[in-house]
Design a protein around this motif. Structure first.
Motif, PDB file in Angstrom:
ATOM      1  N   ALA A  13       0.818  -1.106   0.082  1.00 21.54           N
ATOM      2  CA  ALA A  13       0.027   0.146  -0.184  1.00 21.54           C
ATOM      3  C   ALA A  13       0.799   1.191  -0.041  1.00 21.54           C
ATOM      4  O   ALA A  13       0.409   2.135  -0.757  1.00 21.54           O
ATOM      5  N   LEU A  14       2.058   1.251   0.870  1.00 24.88           N
ATOM      6  CA  LEU A  14       2.940   2.414   0.738  1.00 24.88           C
ATOM      7  C   LEU A  14       3.653   2.480  -0.364  1.00 24.88           C
ATOM      8  O   LEU A  14       3.636   3.765  -0.942  1.00 24.88           O
ATOM      9  N   ARG A  21      11.048   5.409   0.110  1.00 21.17           N
ATOM     10  CA  ARG A  21      12.176   5.750   1.219  1.00 21.17           C
ATOM     11  C   ARG A  21      11.747   6.471   2.337  1.00 21.17           C
ATOM     12  O   ARG A  21      10.638   6.977   2.383  1.00 21.17           O
ATOM     13  N   ASP A  22      12.495   6.698   3.257  1.00 23.38           N
ATOM     14  CA  ASP A  22      11.921   7.622   4.431  1.00 23.38           C
ATOM     15  C   ASP A  22      11.695   8.782   4.008  1.00 23.38           C
ATOM     16  O   ASP A  22      10.730   9.445   4.709  1.00 23.38           O
ATOM     17  N   THR A 147      -2.013   3.035  11.086  1.00 22.24           N
ATOM     18  CA  THR A 147      -0.740   2.290  10.407  1.00 22.24           C
ATOM     19  C   THR A 147       0.004   3.314   9.549  1.00 22.24           C
ATOM     20  O   THR A 147       1.425   3.376   9.572  1.00 22.24           O
ATOM     21  N   LEU A 148      -0.390   4.085   8.845  1.00 18.97           N
ATOM     22  CA  LEU A 148       0.121   5.143   8.252  1.00 18.97           C
ATOM     23  C   LEU A 148       1.018   6.233   9.154  1.00 18.97           C
ATOM     24  O   LEU A 148       2.184   6.642   8.604  1.00 18.97           O
ATOM     25  N   ARG A 149       0.115   6.509  10.065  1.00 16.89           N
ATOM     26  CA  ARG A 149       0.847   7.644  11.055  1.00 16.89           C
ATOM     27  C   ARG A 149       2.264   6.730  11.609  1.00 16.89           C
ATOM     28  O   ARG A 149       3.145   7.429  11.791  1.00 16.89           O
ATOM     29  N   ARG A 150       2.190   5.427  12.085  1.00 14.76           N
ATOM     30  CA  ARG A 150       3.281   4.911  12.827  1.00 14.76           C
ATOM     31  C   ARG A 150       4.470   4.781  11.854  1.00 14.76           C
ATOM     32  O   ARG A 150       5.452   4.982  12.112  1.00 14.76           O
ATOM     33  N   ALA A 151       4.075   4.616  10.393  1.00 11.76           N
ATOM     34  CA  ALA A 151       5.112   4.250   9.498  1.00 11.76           C
ATOM     35  C   ALA A 151       5.849   5.656   9.222  1.00 11.76           C
ATOM     36  O   ALA A 151       7.245   5.938   9.043  1.00 11.76           O
ATOM     37  N   ILE A 152       4.930   7.088   9.199  1.00  6.68           N
ATOM     38  CA  ILE A 152       5.703   8.181   8.913  1.00  6.68           C
ATOM     39  C   ILE A 152       6.312   8.780  10.413  1.00  6.68           C
ATOM     40  O   ILE A 152       7.558   9.185   9.944  1.00  6.68           O
ATOM     41  N   ASP A 153       5.856   8.436  11.209  1.00  7.77           N
ATOM     42  CA  ASP A 153       6.578   8.916  12.612  1.00  7.77           C
ATOM     43  C   ASP A 153       7.982   8.061  12.557  1.00  7.77           C
ATOM     44  O   ASP A 153       9.134   8.605  13.252  1.00  7.77           O
ATOM     45  N   VAL A 159      14.987   9.602   9.263  1.00  6.15           N
ATOM     46  CA  VAL A 159      15.621  10.246   8.096  1.00  6.15           C
ATOM     47  C   VAL A 159      16.609  11.265   8.421  1.00  6.15           C
ATOM     48  O   VAL A 159      16.466  11.749   9.460  1.00  6.15           O
ATOM     49  N   GLN A 160      17.669  11.306   7.409  1.00  2.38           N
ATOM     50  CA  GLN A 160      18.568  12.367   7.748  1.00  2.38           C
ATOM     51  C   GLN A 160      18.013  13.675   6.825  1.00  2.38           C
ATOM     52  O   GLN A 160      17.768  13.568   5.795  1.00  2.38           O
TER      53      GLN A 160
END
Length: 692
Positions: A13-14, A21-22, A147-153, A159-160
């Motif tokens: 889905a992502l 990428r991050d 789920t999306l919030r956890r992935a983004i957090d 991420v650099q």
């Protein structure tokens, strides 16, 4: 070799969202926010507000009338509220048992039975209240917001985010990148909501500046890479085809045509590949400028190709160019070739042979020009008309044919939709732009009127007067709801109605008024026959779909009627209006609109129609169209495969566009590593689409 690990449902889905990428996740910003930081008392809340309450469940039951639903009553000590769920799980029913203390967030509605929330989000009152607003992200099926919030957090932590803008070169009123991203994902409750929503907040300005800088860097990089390649030199020579064509023309070039012709001639006289956009309003005379450029290429021993998006437009070009160039080419043993996908096999084979041998000095056609079997002997210049209608892959294919001869192409793109200044500075930063800002003498101003379709009979009476005076008329029907079938029925029905209404009308020479029909599903031969009859004045009224939008030139046509004008884009309306006013007769354009079931015209449609009445200036039309519709209308498929600007707004962020445009070349010269890192962060592998 071990098999690649299978992606999870979440990873798939992502990927569909382009979040690989991050940094992709970090740059996936919220659509809106929900305020779960505060609890509101029911007595203080207003109907229509979305609020979060904390209350005790006093009743909970499953009712079956009018349909199965879970009905829950809660009391927060100041008032009671009903919670209704039409879709619910046993676990929800259990969590909302009598005596449970919960928080419920939703829109508060009033009514005869008191306050109600439909499908509120509920959780235990023991949960800690968040300190920031809750983001709501764009998502796809199978990817829930939590789920999306956890992935983004998680990505934000990994991420650099090193600064890629050189120190001291940041634009005004912006935050550092790390602070801006953290804030936009989790803004504090005291934030100014208007500044967050209209994207004028310093955090938003930083993201917009970064995005615009990436665009400018990629455009300038593509331009420099192309400039380093070799193109054929196509210099003008005294007494050559270029001068012969000017001398043979039955009209004088305008000052604007001469100026842009000289700009093009200077470009192609060097070995730096030309990449120029020739823009000019409808009827400004771009075709003759293209013909003069073709003469320079042919004079230098190279071939030229002209590609148009539709067969009608390509044929219009072909007829003009044959008339102008064949008398000059014939003594040289050269000719103009015609190439489309609908040609018979024998005729096509003959044209392919002429092109391969080099006898065809100029090749005019549609997409057929870039097909694999088309082999040029020595192609030195490509001209693409209505360039925004061609995709990136098609333009790259044409350049590849030229590169096959061992050199990079000279490329001239033409557009009758003028490009607003901010768009030229951003999406077209890799192009040189020539503008024909003057119409040839003799063009008649077109009077534009907006009428409700309830006055259709008045319009038919006006048509009768025009055709009986010897003039010709276009009646254009729209593409309704993106359906060719409906479009066809609409055009056919209109054709029948007008034929009946004008059955007793007579042309000045005494013959009946013929009503023609033209649409995209007609066989090519039938289309050509109809257009020929209209051009020869034998058809008085042409009912058409938008296939006549560009290229059609009939000086005797003096009235354009556009049905359901509210369904058309502003630039398309302007293009259609440009089909009349090409002769000496007074001309008019009638925009017939329908208010539909609502009885009212939408605000956007009203703005478009108002603009058409107020101005005939294509550049002003383009500016207003950019404000109303955004850049996609102008770009077409130019950025196909790469995103349009996600954050920046060309109408309001002109200062950031100018900042990025000034900084990009300096970064490439003095901070190359930072420039490369910046492009990679924002575009990844998609920058190559900007080269077409």
């Amino acid at each position: 070799m071990p098999a690649a690990p299978q992606k999870s449902v979440t990873e798939k889905a992502l990927t569909r969202l382009g979040l690989v990428r991050d940094i992709d996740l970090a740059l996936h910003l919220p659509l809106r926010y929900e305020d779960e930081t505060r609890v509101v008392k029911l007595a203080d809340a207003r109907e229509g507000d979305t609020v979060q309450i904390e209350a005790v469940v006093t009743a909970s039951e499953v009712a079956y009338r009018p349909r199965r639903q879970l009905l829950v009553t809660v009391d927060d000590g100041t008032d009671t509220c009903s919670l209704r769920f039409f879709n619910f799980y046993p676990s929800q029913q259990k969590a909302l048992a009598v005596g449970a203390r919960i928080r419920a967030r939703g829109e508060l509605r009033g009514g005869f039975l008191g306050l109600t929330m439909m499908h509120p989000v509920c959780k235990s009152a023991t949960a800690v209240l968040p300190e920031a607003l809750t983001p709501v992200y764009p998502t796809v099926a199978g990817l829930a917001q939590p789920t999306l919030r956890r992935a983004i957090d998680a990505a934000l932590k990994r991420v650099q985010l090193d600064e890629t803008v050189p120190e001291g070169h940041e634009p005004a009123r912006v935050w550092p990148l790390r602070r801006a991203l953290d804030f936009l994902h989790h803004p504090t409750p005291d934030v100014s909501l208007p500044a967050l929503e209209d994207r004028s907040h310093p955090a938003w300005r930083r993201l917009k500046a970064e995005e615009l800088l990436a665009q400018q860097l990629s455009q300038f990089t593509a331009r420099r890479e192309r400039d380093a390649l070799q193109a054929p030199r196509l210099p003008a020579r005294a007494g050559g085809l270029h001068e012969q064509l000017i001398a043979a023309l039955p009209f004088a070039l305008t000052a604007a045509q001469r100026r842009v012709g000289e700009e093009i001639a200077r470009d192609i006289a060097t070995t730096r590949p030309m990449h120029r956009l020739l823009q000019g309003d409808v009827g400004s005379g771009k075709t003759i400028v293209a013909a003069l450029a073709a003469c320079l290429a042919i004079d230098s021993g190279w071939q030229c190709a002209l590609m148009a998006p539709t067969e009608i437009l390509a044929e219009q070009h072909f007829r003009k160019l044959v008339g102008w160039l064949e008398p000059l080419l014939a003594p040289l043993g050269r000719r103009v070739a015609w190439l489309t996908g609908t040609q018979k096999k024998k005729g096509r084979a003959a044209m392919l042979a002429l092109i391969a041998s080099g006898e065809a000095a100029l090749v005019v056609g549609t997409h057929a020009v870039i097909q694999d079997q088309v082999q040029f002997e020595r192609l030195g210049l490509a001209i693409i008309d209505e360039q925004h209608r061609f995709g990136v892959a098609q333009r790259l294919a044409l350049r590849a044919k030229m590169a096959a001869a061992g050199s990079e192409p000279h490329l001239l793109m033409m557009s009758a939709t003028p490009i607003p200044r901010t768009l030229a500075m951003s999406y077209y930063a890799d192009l040189d732009v020539s503008t024909i800002d003057e119409l040839p003498p003799g063009r008649t101003p077109v009077v534009t009127r907006v009428l409700a379709d309830t006055r259709r009979d008045d319009v038919v009476a006006r048509i009768r007067a025009q055709v009986e005076a010897g003039r010709q008329v276009y009646w254009v029907c729209p593409l309704i709801e993106e359906s060719e079938a409906v479009d066809l029925v609409n055009a056919t029905a209109t054709h029948e109605q007008l034929s009946a209404a004008l059955h007793d009308a007579r042309m000045p020479q005494g013959g009946p008024v013929l009503v023609g029909l033209l649409h995209s599903r007609m066989p090519v031969a039938e289309k050509k026959a109809v257009m020929t009859l209209f051009e020869e004045g034998l058809i008085g009224v042409l009912v058409s779909t938008t296939v006549i939008e560009v290229g059609v030139d009939v000086p005797n046509a003096s009235l354009m009627v556009i049905e359901h004008a509210e369904r058309f884009g502003l630039s398309q309306l302007h293009q259609l209006r440009g089909r009349v006013g090409r002769g000496a007769a007074a001309s008019a354009c009638v925009l017939l609109y329908s208010t539909g079931d609502s009885g009212r015209l939408g605000e956007t449609a009203r703005e478009r129609l108002r603009a058409m009445v107020e101005t005939a200036d294509g550049f002003e039309i383009a500016r207003r169209d950019l404000e109303i519709r955004g850049p996609g209308e102008f770009l077409g498929a130019r950025q196909s495969g790469a995103p349009l600007l996600r954050f920046a707004d060309l109408a309001t962020d002109v200062d950031l566009v100018e900042w990025a445009r000034a900084l990009a070349p300096e970064m490439l010269d003095s901070h190359a590593a930072l420039a490369a890192a910046h492009i990679d962060r924002w575009l990844g592998g998609r920058a190559q689409y900007l080269k077409a």
